[in-house]
Design an enzyme around this catalytic site. Structure first.
Site, mmCIF file in Angstrom:
data_model
loop_
_atom_site.group_PDB
_atom_site.id
_atom_site.type_symbol
_atom_site.label_atom_id
_atom_site.label_comp_id
_atom_site.label_asym_id
_atom_site.label_seq_id
_atom_site.Cartn_x
_atom_site.Cartn_y
_atom_site.Cartn_z
ATOM 1 N N GLY A 45 -35.820 -28.940 -7.467
ATOM 2 C CA GLY A 45 -34.997 -28.377 -8.541
ATOM 3 C C GLY A 45 -33.739 -27.696 -8.015
ATOM 4 O O GLY A 45 -33.803 -26.923 -7.063
ATOM 5 N N ASN A 68 -48.405 -21.619 -6.497
ATOM 6 C CA ASN A 68 -47.146 -21.432 -5.785
ATOM 7 C C ASN A 68 -46.209 -20.559 -6.583
ATOM 8 O O ASN A 68 -46.270 -20.504 -7.806
ATOM 9 C CB ASN A 68 -46.505 -22.782 -5.435
ATOM 10 C CG ASN A 68 -45.550 -23.263 -6.511
ATOM 11 O OD1 ASN A 68 -44.389 -22.825 -6.593
ATOM 12 N ND2 ASN A 68 -46.041 -24.140 -7.377
ATOM 13 N N SER A 69 -45.378 -19.877 -5.812
ATOM 14 C CA SER A 69 -44.334 -19.064 -6.412
ATOM 15 C C SER A 69 -43.106 -19.179 -5.511
ATOM 16 O O SER A 69 -42.723 -18.238 -4.830
ATOM 17 C CB SER A 69 -44.789 -17.604 -6.527
ATOM 18 O OG SER A 69 -43.782 -16.835 -7.154
ATOM 19 N N CYS A 128 -40.240 -24.179 -15.244
ATOM 20 C CA CYS A 128 -40.629 -23.460 -14.033
ATOM 21 C C CYS A 128 -41.170 -22.075 -14.390
ATOM 22 O O CYS A 128 -40.472 -21.277 -15.005
ATOM 23 C CB CYS A 128 -39.452 -23.320 -13.070
ATOM 24 S SG CYS A 128 -39.932 -22.463 -11.560
ATOM 25 N N LYS A 163 -38.565 -32.152 -18.582
ATOM 26 C CA LYS A 163 -39.860 -31.804 -17.981
ATOM 27 C C LYS A 163 -40.487 -30.628 -18.715
ATOM 28 O O LYS A 163 -39.956 -29.523 -18.731
ATOM 29 C CB LYS A 163 -39.677 -31.469 -16.501
ATOM 30 C CG LYS A 163 -40.993 -31.129 -15.836
ATOM 31 C CD LYS A 163 -40.964 -31.470 -14.389
ATOM 32 C CE LYS A 163 -42.232 -31.055 -13.697
ATOM 33 N NZ LYS A 163 -42.095 -31.188 -12.261
ATOM 34 N N ASN A 190 -45.668 -29.527 -15.758
ATOM 35 C CA ASN A 190 -45.323 -28.616 -14.667
ATOM 36 C C ASN A 190 -46.587 -27.778 -14.402
ATOM 37 O O ASN A 190 -47.626 -28.026 -14.990
ATOM 38 C CB ASN A 190 -44.125 -27.741 -15.065
ATOM 39 C CG ASN A 190 -43.336 -27.289 -13.844
ATOM 40 O OD1 ASN A 190 -43.923 -26.869 -12.836
ATOM 41 N ND2 ASN A 190 -42.025 -27.373 -13.910
#
Ligand SMILES: Cc1cc2nc3c(=O)[nH]c(=O)nc-3n(C[C@H](O)[C@H](O)[C@H](O)COP(=O)(O)O)c2cc1C
Length: 302
Positions: A45, A68-69, A128, A163, A190
């Protein structure tokens, strides 16, 4: 045997793509696999300006997936065009650029810049969970999805994919908002919002507390959502979420996905995408399927 699928005007040599953020800009994986064999590469991204991302830890393993971050760490859209796109242009593979704006204007700004040779599609990341502005905040609101899609469509000739986030009550409504806004396709899912806690310190593992869950743990949820989205819209659906084998990929396609993307599994097995393509071919031979399109949406439900 025909493996070619068409996603919103974009012809892919086969339906297997990489999921954004799990394949970088292709360089590292190019050392392990022949990138020309992929249906498409979806890159990490991009934001308007370079972004450092979140402080560590950024990933945390769970029993059958990972949190995840990352926070959209990336070099920014200009550096991508200058330094990464020339590398990708050398390959005979569709390139889809994932963009993540903080405002509608930023999405349109990046889409316009990317309306250039070597870019085949734009994936609008309104999903996200690891950023404070933009991202999932847009993705959970159908009006925002509609408006962002409409503005992006105005400035690009490329295939526009939206997305979607799974962190909503009705994925069909969100898919429909993208379709109404003019999207050529939707992709999902996502990561799913999740968290982990350190019991010794009694603090969250991640600075942002909430992170994104991916990998095999989310596959049944992703499959259900792809099925629901495919029933809600006429545009193609790209399915992802926990795909680790050709069998997983086929489940998504039978549920209605025109193409699939592989994310977390790339970290476990860099050859995963190629194995999925080979597995699909073998399945087609064994089952006398001449055209991959014949299995898309072929789920039998009473
Ligand atoms: C480390 C990591 C980074 C990611 N970065 C992005 C991103 O930049 N843009 C995006 O749209 N999705 C991003 N995703 C989500 C994946 O593209 C994918 O939708 C999700 O991980 C589900 O698929 P999987 O279970 O096969 O990984 C990221 C996922 C991971 C694990």
């Amino acid at each position: 045997m025909n493996l070619q699928v068409e996603v919103g005007g974009l012809k892919l040599k086969n339906p297997v793509m990489t999921a954004s953020g799990t394949f970088g800009f292709g360089r590292e994986y190019g050392e392990y696999i022949d990138l020309n064999q992929l249906g498409a590469i979806v890159v990490k991204g991009l934001t308007v300006k370079p972004k450092e991302g979140n402080p560590p830890p950024r990933v945390y393993e769970t029993p059958c997936g990972m949190l995840n971050s990352v926070g959209l760490q990336n070099p920014g859209v200009d550096a991508f065009i200058e330094k990464e796109l020339p590398f990708l242009r050398d390959y005979d593979v569709a390139v889809i650029v994932n963009i993540a704006g903080e405002t509608i204007e930023e999405f349109a700004y990046m889409a316009k810049k990317l309306d250039i040779d070597g870019v085949d599609g734009i994936e609008i990341n309104v999903s996200c969970p690891n950023v404070k502005k933009g991202g999932m905040a847009f993705g959970i609101n159908p009006d925002d999805i509609f408006n962002i899609t409409k503005e992006v469509k105005k400035v690009t000739q490329k295939t526009v994919i939206v997305k979607l986030t799974p962190n909503v009550t009705d994925i069909g409504v969100c898919a429909k908002a993208a379709e109404d806004g003019g999207a050529d396709a939707v992709s999902l899912i996502n990561t799913i919002a999740g968290m982990a806690i350190n019991i010794d310190t009694r603090t969250p593992v991640f600075k942002n507390v909430i992170a994104g869950l991916s990998g095999p743990a989310i596959k049944p949820i992703a499959l259900r959502m792809v099925y629901e989205a495919a029933r809600a819209v006429k545009i193609p659906v790209i399915g992802m979420g926990g795909i680790s084998s050709f069998k997983d990929a086929l489940e998504f396609m039978i549920a209605g996905a025109k193409a699939v993307a592989i994310g977390t599994c790339n970290f476990v097995n860099p050859n995963c995408t190629i194995e999925v393509i080979e597995g699909i071919k073998q399945y087609m031979v064994l089952n006398n399927i001449e055209d991959i399109n014949d299995i898309i949406g072929s789920l039998k439900v009473d």
